[in-house]
Scaffold this motif. Structure first.
Motif, mmCIF file in Angstrom:
data_model
loop_
_atom_site.group_PDB
_atom_site.id
_atom_site.type_symbol
_atom_site.label_atom_id
_atom_site.label_comp_id
_atom_site.label_asym_id
_atom_site.label_seq_id
_atom_site.Cartn_x
_atom_site.Cartn_y
_atom_site.Cartn_z
ATOM 1 N N VAL A 1 0.841 -1.199 0.000
ATOM 2 C CA VAL A 1 0.000 0.000 0.000
ATOM 3 C C VAL A 1 0.877 1.250 0.000
ATOM 4 O O VAL A 1 0.595 2.214 -0.728
ATOM 5 N N SER A 2 1.938 1.253 0.773
ATOM 6 C CA SER A 2 2.852 2.407 0.776
ATOM 7 C C SER A 2 3.446 2.642 -0.603
ATOM 8 O O SER A 2 3.531 3.786 -1.074
ATOM 9 N N HIS A 3 3.845 1.571 -1.265
ATOM 10 C CA HIS A 3 4.412 1.708 -2.616
ATOM 11 C C HIS A 3 3.361 2.255 -3.587
ATOM 12 O O HIS A 3 3.653 3.130 -4.400
ATOM 13 N N ILE A 4 2.152 1.745 -3.490
ATOM 14 C CA ILE A 4 1.074 2.203 -4.374
ATOM 15 C C ILE A 4 0.773 3.682 -4.131
ATOM 16 O O ILE A 4 0.587 4.446 -5.092
ATOM 17 N N LEU A 5 0.749 4.106 -2.883
ATOM 18 C CA LEU A 5 0.504 5.517 -2.581
ATOM 19 C C LEU A 5 1.610 6.398 -3.167
ATOM 20 O O LEU A 5 1.316 7.463 -3.740
ATOM 21 N N GLU A 6 2.854 5.981 -3.055
ATOM 22 C CA GLU A 6 3.959 6.738 -3.663
ATOM 23 C C GLU A 6 3.792 6.801 -5.177
ATOM 24 O O GLU A 6 3.996 7.855 -5.792
ATOM 25 N N THR A 7 3.409 5.683 -5.771
ATOM 26 C CA THR A 7 3.212 5.639 -7.222
ATOM 27 C C THR A 7 2.087 6.563 -7.641
ATOM 28 O O THR A 7 2.228 7.319 -8.607
ATOM 29 N N TYR A 8 0.966 6.518 -6.926
ATOM 30 C CA TYR A 8 -0.137 7.421 -7.257
ATOM 31 C C TYR A 8 0.280 8.880 -7.118
ATOM 32 O O TYR A 8 -0.105 9.723 -7.936
ATOM 33 N N GLY A 9 1.062 9.184 -6.104
ATOM 34 C CA GLY A 9 1.552 10.555 -5.961
ATOM 35 C C GLY A 9 2.324 11.006 -7.189
ATOM 36 O O GLY A 9 2.137 12.125 -7.686
ATOM 37 N N TYR A 10 3.178 10.137 -7.691
ATOM 38 C CA TYR A 10 3.939 10.456 -8.902
ATOM 39 C C TYR A 10 3.010 10.575 -10.113
ATOM 40 O O TYR A 10 3.087 11.551 -10.879
ATOM 41 N N LEU A 11 2.128 9.576 -10.321
ATOM 42 C CA LEU A 11 1.242 9.591 -11.490
ATOM 43 C C LEU A 11 0.341 10.825 -11.494
ATOM 44 O O LEU A 11 0.143 11.454 -12.538
ATOM 45 N N ILE A 12 -0.185 11.187 -10.342
ATOM 46 C CA ILE A 12 -1.053 12.365 -10.242
ATOM 47 C C ILE A 12 -0.291 13.622 -10.663
ATOM 48 O O ILE A 12 -0.822 14.458 -11.410
ATOM 49 N N GLY A 13 0.944 13.733 -10.232
ATOM 50 C CA GLY A 13 1.759 14.881 -10.645
ATOM 51 C C GLY A 13 1.980 14.920 -12.147
ATOM 52 O O GLY A 13 1.878 15.988 -12.770
ATOM 53 N N GLU A 14 2.261 13.774 -12.738
ATOM 54 C CA GLU A 14 2.477 13.708 -14.191
ATOM 55 C C GLU A 14 1.198 14.013 -14.958
ATOM 56 O O GLU A 14 1.215 14.703 -15.978
ATOM 57 N N GLU A 15 0.087 13.498 -14.477
ATOM 58 C CA GLU A 15 -1.191 13.744 -15.155
ATOM 59 C C GLU A 15 -1.567 15.223 -15.089
ATOM 60 O O GLU A 15 -2.108 15.775 -16.058
ATOM 61 N N GLY B 1 -10.222 12.708 -15.593
ATOM 62 C CA GLY B 1 -10.923 11.506 -15.143
ATOM 63 C C GLY B 1 -10.021 10.601 -14.323
ATOM 64 O O GLY B 1 -10.435 10.046 -13.297
ATOM 65 N N TYR B 2 -8.776 10.463 -14.767
ATOM 66 C CA TYR B 2 -7.814 9.650 -14.006
ATOM 67 C C TYR B 2 -7.588 10.253 -12.624
ATOM 68 O O TYR B 2 -7.549 9.538 -11.625
ATOM 69 N N LEU B 3 -7.439 11.567 -12.581
ATOM 70 C CA LEU B 3 -7.210 12.236 -11.296
ATOM 71 C C LEU B 3 -8.375 12.001 -10.335
ATOM 72 O O LEU B 3 -8.157 11.738 -9.146
ATOM 73 N N LYS B 4 -9.583 12.108 -10.851
ATOM 74 C CA LYS B 4 -10.756 11.917 -10.004
ATOM 75 C C LYS B 4 -10.714 10.536 -9.351
ATOM 76 O O LYS B 4 -10.912 10.402 -8.140
ATOM 77 N N LYS C 1 -9.459 9.662 -5.188
ATOM 78 C CA LYS C 1 -10.336 8.895 -4.302
ATOM 79 C C LYS C 1 -9.609 7.656 -3.793
ATOM 80 O O LYS C 1 -9.703 7.315 -2.612
ATOM 81 N N MET C 2 -8.866 6.977 -4.668
ATOM 82 C CA MET C 2 -8.133 5.786 -4.241
ATOM 83 C C MET C 2 -7.062 6.141 -3.219
ATOM 84 O O MET C 2 -6.856 5.397 -2.250
ATOM 85 N N VAL C 3 -6.388 7.269 -3.394
ATOM 86 C CA VAL C 3 -5.392 7.710 -2.410
ATOM 87 C C VAL C 3 -6.062 7.925 -1.055
ATOM 88 O O VAL C 3 -5.550 7.480 -0.018
ATOM 89 N N TRP C 4 -7.193 8.576 -1.064
ATOM 90 C CA TRP C 4 -7.928 8.802 0.180
ATOM 91 C C TRP C 4 -8.288 7.470 0.836
ATOM 92 O O TRP C 4 -8.085 7.274 2.036
ATOM 93 N N MET C 5 -8.797 6.522 0.043
ATOM 94 C CA MET C 5 -9.213 5.237 0.580
ATOM 95 C C MET C 5 -8.017 4.427 1.095
ATOM 96 O O MET C 5 -8.088 3.818 2.169
ATOM 97 N N LEU C 6 -6.923 4.405 0.357
ATOM 98 C CA LEU C 6 -5.741 3.663 0.796
ATOM 99 C C LEU C 6 -5.126 4.287 2.040
ATOM 100 O O LEU C 6 -4.637 3.579 2.928
ATOM 101 N N THR C 7 -5.158 5.608 2.104
ATOM 102 C CA THR C 7 -4.647 6.295 3.295
ATOM 103 C C THR C 7 -5.510 5.942 4.508
ATOM 104 O O THR C 7 -4.987 5.644 5.586
#
Length: 163
Positions: free
Chosen positions: A105-119, A140-143, A147-153
């Motif tokens: 989950v920590s790795h996924i959250l870091e990945t989402y942080g990066y992807l969100i910045g790129e998007e 749409g991806y950001l939306k 939400k997934m970041v919020w849920m995983l957190t």
């Protein structure tokens, strides 16, 4: 005529968008593979929840990979299809041997942080090029990802009874 002629975008105007989408495609391919590994190797507390969640996450990533590749084609580019090439340019790194849910989950959250910045960067590039469709795709991806970041957190936060 080219697709761009019909959709009223010019090649030089979308060149930066296509380049950024190539980067995003490579990153999503590695992200997808990492999610598959988490799904296959997860053990311990939370197995049933995370095993199922990781499967839905990699299915979602696979759909996004296809959308990104098709958008590259619509904008006059040619998407890469060799994993060896993805690994050369991806900023997301392959991971292995992660079987602990909290580590995954920590790795996924870091990945989402990066992807969100790129998007967000792609939205800016797309807006500059007048490319509303790519901007909308990224929005749409950001939306979904926010939400997934919020849920995983929330999932990874200690319970209220933990002090």
């Amino acid at each position: 005529m080219k697709t761009l002629d019909y959709i009223k975008l010019n090649e030089s105007g979308v060149a930066n968008v296509v380049s950024a989408l190539h980067q995003l495609l490579a990153d999503f391919q590695v992200h997808y593979t990492n999610l598959r590994g988490f799904h296959w190797n997860i053990k311990g507390h939370g197995f049933f929840i995370l095993h199922e969640k990781f499967e839905s996450m990699y299915d979602d990533a696979a759909e996004k990979i296809d959308e990104i590749a098709e958008r590259i084609l619509m904008l006059g580019g040619v998407p890469e299809n060799k994993f060896s090439e993805y690994l050369k340019v991806a900023k997301i790194k392959e991971v292995s041997d992660i079987s602990c849910g909290s580590d995954a989950v920590s790795h996924i959250l870091e990945t989402y942080g990066y992807l969100i910045g790129e998007e967000r960067k792609i939205i800016g590039l797309a807006n500059e090029a007048g490319d509303d469709v790519t901007a909308d795709l990224m929005t749409g991806y950001l939306k979904e990802q926010e939400k997934m970041v919020w849920m995983l957190t929330a999932f990874s936060t200690r319970s209220c009874t933990d002090k």
